[in-house]
Design a protein around this motif. Structure first.
Motif, PDB file in Angstrom:
ATOM      1  N   GLN A  87       0.818  -1.203   0.000  1.00  0.00           N
ATOM      2  CA  GLN A  87       0.000   0.000   0.000  1.00  0.00           C
ATOM      3  C   GLN A  87       0.862   1.267   0.000  1.00  0.00           C
ATOM      4  N   SER A  88       2.042   1.169   0.609  1.00  0.00           N
ATOM      5  CA  SER A  88       2.931   2.344   0.603  1.00  0.00           C
ATOM      6  C   SER A  88       3.399   2.647  -0.829  1.00  0.00           C
ATOM      7  N   ALA A  89       3.659   1.587  -1.607  1.00  0.00           N
ATOM      8  CA  ALA A  89       4.044   1.804  -3.000  1.00  0.00           C
ATOM      9  C   ALA A  89       2.881   2.394  -3.786  1.00  0.00           C
ATOM     10  N   ALA A  90       1.657   1.912  -3.488  1.00  0.00           N
ATOM     11  CA  ALA A  90       0.486   2.474  -4.154  1.00  0.00           C
ATOM     12  C   ALA A  90       0.307   3.944  -3.790  1.00  0.00           C
ATOM     13  N   GLN A  91       0.553   4.278  -2.497  1.00  0.00           N
ATOM     14  CA  GLN A  91       0.451   5.668  -2.080  1.00  0.00           C
ATOM     15  C   GLN A  91       1.502   6.525  -2.776  1.00  0.00           C
ATOM     16  N   PHE A  92       2.719   5.942  -2.917  1.00  0.00           N
ATOM     17  CA  PHE A  92       3.811   6.629  -3.630  1.00  0.00           C
ATOM     18  C   PHE A  92       3.395   6.942  -5.068  1.00  0.00           C
TER      19      PHE A  92
END
Length: 980
Positions: A101-106
């Motif tokens: 999810q952090s990559a998606a947020q990025f």
């Protein structure tokens, strides 16, 4: 992947259902979901890596591919995911990876950052596709870098584009300087100095542009200064101060910009004009003050009320201090009003005095004598006042007449105190007047003798001292006479100067035209210097002779003098260039010691010569020659390497050959665009061929000579019963027993399975080692010497000759062996490869299939092809001639390496065409050719012939006109020695 929404819906329905039985459909559903999650994780990882590299647009482009990545990630992350993962673990179904999810947020943040940049990015792409100018693309990238500061791509791209822009600016600056476009050069310099570059511009670029800008602006300012100087001279000649004042201020501004010293020729020429203009300024200011004083006095006299005599005297004295004095029309009013005001003041005093006297008479009873005494004093005071007024007004004659009349009518009054003061005042004024008249006379005589033209201080002094009408009239007439004389002198000087100016211009033009030839001939150069000194003296004399001429003639004389000065600068530049060229010639003469250093020094001197002649063809060619300097360096490096090899002792073996091969490879890698690239490659090929002799060529030859059908085979030759048939040859692994009538012979290339044949011993015509085996045994002994770097060409050609000359070898084997030996010989010797090319071509042209089983006496194909093979062998050239040809090729290559080009001068244009500087003499070179190393379109340099040398005399005639560039170094390559 298209049905991931349906898969998620089915999973959620299964998790929420009461029946959670495992089924094939559930397994397929788990597999589809796991595949979708893996794909999403993979694409998200790719996007994250792109974002970390600063490639945000590429990451978003990848994320926008179908299915859209963020939509996919959002759909796969459903609320019941934990329950599903638990069921998958229980049933042992394919587990789906978690999506970061952090990559998606990025990635989502990247979308937010990208949106404002869309317009700029579209503009950036449009400019890239249309191949827009670099300057426009840099401007857009700077905006992108400002709005997208965290992206490292923009600074990196800017660095690349800015380097290209720096090169463009350098070329544009050089072109603007060549066209003398000051405005364009200023814009280029402003862009270099004021633009927000990522990396500072190269110092050489900034300094070069500043220097060119300063030089052009200096030249432009000098030209403007000359125009203004002509304007000043014309105004001065026309005695037009207003016109001169309009030119003075810009002229002084340019003087400040140029920082001219007081002794500068332009300053010396303008000083008389400026002094005249300052005198006119002072005169005009004095006139203005005079008019102000007249106006103030007139306004005072127009006032009806009483005026204090002291105030009126002050205004009159102020006016009288000016050269022009008081106008006669105003003088009468002033004297009359001053007398009236004084009389009024006297009456007031008399009234006061009379009142006091009456009081005395009434009170004290003074006697009548006292009354008469008082009246006498008043009378003396009035007479003294009249004399004083006449003196102050400059009317000394009237004052003298008053004193004489008083002396005749009432001498006693002269003894009164007021009259004594008035007489002293008169005597002082009379003395001053005598001195003024003397000074006027002296100034008048000096004015008559003063030079014509310009400001005349004696004339100004006489005009200032003239008071009497006769004096003023004399000054006016003198001014008229001087003006007429000046006009006559101006016409005389103009008439005499015009032919001298034309003659001076013709001589300057002729001398300038002869300077090109004088450069190459010292005697002409000295004559040009002498002629210039004469021209400079003539220009100075002409300037003096046209000092009073009209503006046009004076301008022509100034222009002629400027031409002489420019010619002097050209001569001075020529002297500097000649000194530099002497250093260039000395540098090239010493190139043998260290050619690379000499050519580097030559380039420095070439730049120095170009600086001494800005705008010359050599200066314009300098950028091209600067780019070619690496070719000169490459030639020097190859020459140095060959010279070092020539000094090495003979021999050295494989190790030395390998060292030379390494040096050739390094030279090719360092100078891929060298004009000697092909020659270096050929030398490398020869060394590589030598290096191959030990390994693998010697091994391949060993393998060939050790082949079972070549190196160790026995041949039995049997006569057939029918004498008309040819003898049969059997090839055996070893000598057959003497008591056996059966032989095991080779029937094919498979030597492991020999065939068996019965023979009648009485029919055996020959039983001995096969001829190829005898040759192999003889030449195997030489393999060790070949492997250790011994002589190659001779043994290899001897081996080929032995094979060819052996009559008992089967023609098919013979042809095959000859091909393989000749190929091996060429692989180990480039000259031998060239010499063997014809022989190998003939073998190929024969088209004989040498792979048929030649060792089988019954093989029909072998019997059919043997005649063609024998014919092909017979058609081959003489191997001794091949060996001789190889030696000639090697000698030609070695001779070409020995006849390396070396620098002897440079190309220089002259009145009779191109020549080599310095001139080549018989002591410098014998017969040979003259070459230049010129860059071609691909960037590589190539030798181009520009002339020949015969008996030390150079003759230039370029096969390619583009090779003729001023300043390009000329190399001499000696002619090959004639063979006896």
């Amino acid at each position: 992947m298209a049905g991931y929404h349906q898969a998620v819906d089915d999973i959620r329905a299964f998790v929420q259902a009461t029946d959670q039985t495992r089924s094939p459909a559930l397994e397929a559903l788990a597999g589809s979901y796991a595949e979708a999650c893996a794909e999403a994780a993979r694409r998200l990882g790719q996007c994250q890596r792109l974002l970390q590299q600063g490639l945000r647009s590429e990451a978003i482009q990848l994320a926008e591919a179908d299915p859209r990545l963020l939509d996919l990630v959002a759909a796969l992350d459903f609320p019941e995911r934990d329950a599903w993962d638990e069921l998958v673990g229980i049933y042992g179904l394919p587990a789906a990876p978690r999506v970061s999810q952090s990559a998606a947020q990025f990635l989502n943040e990247a979308y937010a950052l990208e949106e404002p940049l869309q317009d700029l990015l579209r503009t950036h792409r449009r400019l890239a596709l249309s191949r827009a100018p670099v300057r426009a693309r840099i401007a857009v990238m700077r905006k992108l870098a400002a709005q997208d500061p965290t992206n490292p791509i923009w600074p990196e791209d800017l660095r690349v584009f800015e380097k290209v822009r720096f090169r463009e600016l350098q070329e544009d600056g050089a072109e603007a300087a060549r066209r003398r476009e000051v405005k364009d050069l200023g814009k280029i310099l402003a862009e270099v100095e004021e633009s927000p570059w990522v990396e500072p511009p190269p110092k050489a670029l900034v300094q070069g542009l500043r220097k060119a800008d300063a030089q052009l602006r200096g030249q432009q300012n000098r030209a403007a200064l000359a125009d203004l100087e002509g304007e000043l001279a014309d105004a001065f000649a026309a005695r037009d101060p207003e016109r001169a004042r309009r030119a003075r201020q810009p002229w002084l501004s340019l003087v400040g910009v140029l920082g001219l010293a007081e002794d500068d020729p332009a300053m010396r020429r303008a000083r008389p004009i400026l002094d005249w203009l300052e005198d006119r300024d002072r005169a005009d200011e004095d006139d203005r003050r005079h008019e102000d004083a007249i106006r103030e006095l007139r306004q005072t006299l127009d006032e009806p009320g009483a005026i204090a005599p002291a105030d009126l005297e002050r205004l009159g004295n102020t006016l009288l201090r000016h050269e022009r004095g008081m106008p006669e029309s105003l003088q009468a009013r002033y004297v009359q009003r001053l007398a009236a005001e004084r009389a009024r003041a006297n009456r007031l005093r008399m009234i006061v005095g009379g009142s006091a006297a009456a009081a005395v008479l009434l009170v004290l009873g003074l006697i009548a004598a006292s009354v008469r005494s008082t009246a006498r004093a008043q009378e003396a005071e009035r007479a003294a006042q009249a004399v004083s007024d006449a003196v102050e007004l400059g009317e000394l004659a009237r004052a003298g007449d008053l004193l004489k009349k008083l002396e005749q009518d009432d001498p006693a009054i002269l003894q009164q105190a007021p009259m004594l003061e008035a007489r002293e005042m008169f005597k002082g004024a009379e003395g001053r007047e005598a001195q003024r008249q003397l000074a006027f006379e002296q100034a008048y005589r000096a004015a008559e003798a003063s030079p014509l033209g310009g400001a005349s201080k004696p004339m100004d002094e006489a005009r200032k001292l003239a008071v009497q009408p006769t004096e003023k009239e004399a000054v006016a007439k003198l001014a008229e006479r001087r003006a007429a004389a000046l006009e006559a002198e101006r016409k005389r000087q103009g008439g005499e100067a015009r032919p001298r100016i034309r003659d001076l211009g013709d001589r300057v033009a002729a001398l300038r035209a002869s300077l090109a030839g004088a450069k190459a001939e010292p005697a002409k150069a000295r004559a040009a210097e002498d002629e210039f000194e004469q021209l400079r003296g003539e220009a100075d004399a002409l300037a003096a002779a046209t000092e009073l001429a009209d503006g046009e003639v004076k301008t022509l004389a100034q222009a002629a003098r400027l031409d002489v000065e420019n010619l002097g600068k050209q001569l001075e530049s020529g002297r500097r260039v000649a000194a530099v060229e002497r250093d260039m010639a000395a540098t090239l003469r010493s190139a043998g010691a260290d050619e690379a250093q000499a050519m580097s020094r030559y380039l420095e001197l070439l730049k120095k010569a170009a600086e001494a002649e800005p705008g010359s063809p050599r200066a314009r060619a300098l950028p091209q020659l600067d780019r070619e300097a690496q070719a000169w360096e490459a030639v020097a490096a190859w020459n140095r390497l060959l010279a070092a090899w020539a000094k090495e002792p003979a021999g050295g073996g494989p190790r030395r050959d390998q060292e030379r091969l390494d040096l050739c490879n390094r030279l090719i890698a360092k100078y891929p665009q060298s004009p000697d690239a092909a020659e270096i490659a050929a030398c490398r090929d020869r060394l590589q061929a030598v290096a191959r002799r030990a390994e693998p060529l010697a091994g391949r030859l060993q393998q060939l000579l050790s082949d079972p059908l070549v190196g160790s085979v026995w041949m039995v030759k049997v006569r057939p019963p029918n004498r008309d048939e040819p003898a049969r040859k059997y090839y055996l692994a070893q000598r057959p027993p003497d008591d056996s009538s059966v032989v095991h012979y080779y029937k094919s290339y498979n030597t492991e399975k020999p065939a068996m044949a019965a023979i009648v011993r009485e029919h055996i015509a020959l039983s001995e080692a096969a001829p190829q085996s005898r040759i192999a045994a003889r030449y195997k002994a030489a393999l060790g010497q070949l492997a250790r770097g011994g002589e190659w060409d001779g043994p290899m050609m001897d081996l080929a000759a032995a094979i060819r000359q052996e009559p008992e070898i089967d023609p098919l084997l013979q042809l095959n062996l000859l091909r393989r030996v000749l190929e091996l010989a060429g692989d180990g010797s480039v000259p031998l490869r060239e010499a063997c090319r014809d022989a190998l071509a003939r073998i190929d042209q024969a088209g004989v299939d040498v792979t048929v089983p030649w060792m089988d006496p019954d093989n029909a194909d072998a019997r059919r092809l043997r005649p063609a093979a024998a014919e092909a062998v017979a058609s081959l050239p003489d191997f001794a001639e091949i060996r001789k040809h190889a030696r000639e090729i090697a000698a030609g290559l070695d001779g070409r390496l020995a006849r390396r080009p070396h620098p002897v001068g440079w190309l220089s244009p002259g009145p009779q065409g191109w020549r080599v500087e310095p001139a080549i003499s018989a002591a410098d070179a014998g017969d040979g050719e003259l070459l230049v190393a010129a860059r071609e379109e691909g960037g590589a340099a190539a030798w181009k012939r520009v002339g020949t040398v015969a008996r030390g005399v150079a003759s230039l005639r370029a096969e390619d006109a583009s090779a003729m560039v001023e300043g390009r170094p000329v190399y001499f390559r000696p002619a090959a020695a004639e063979r006896p």
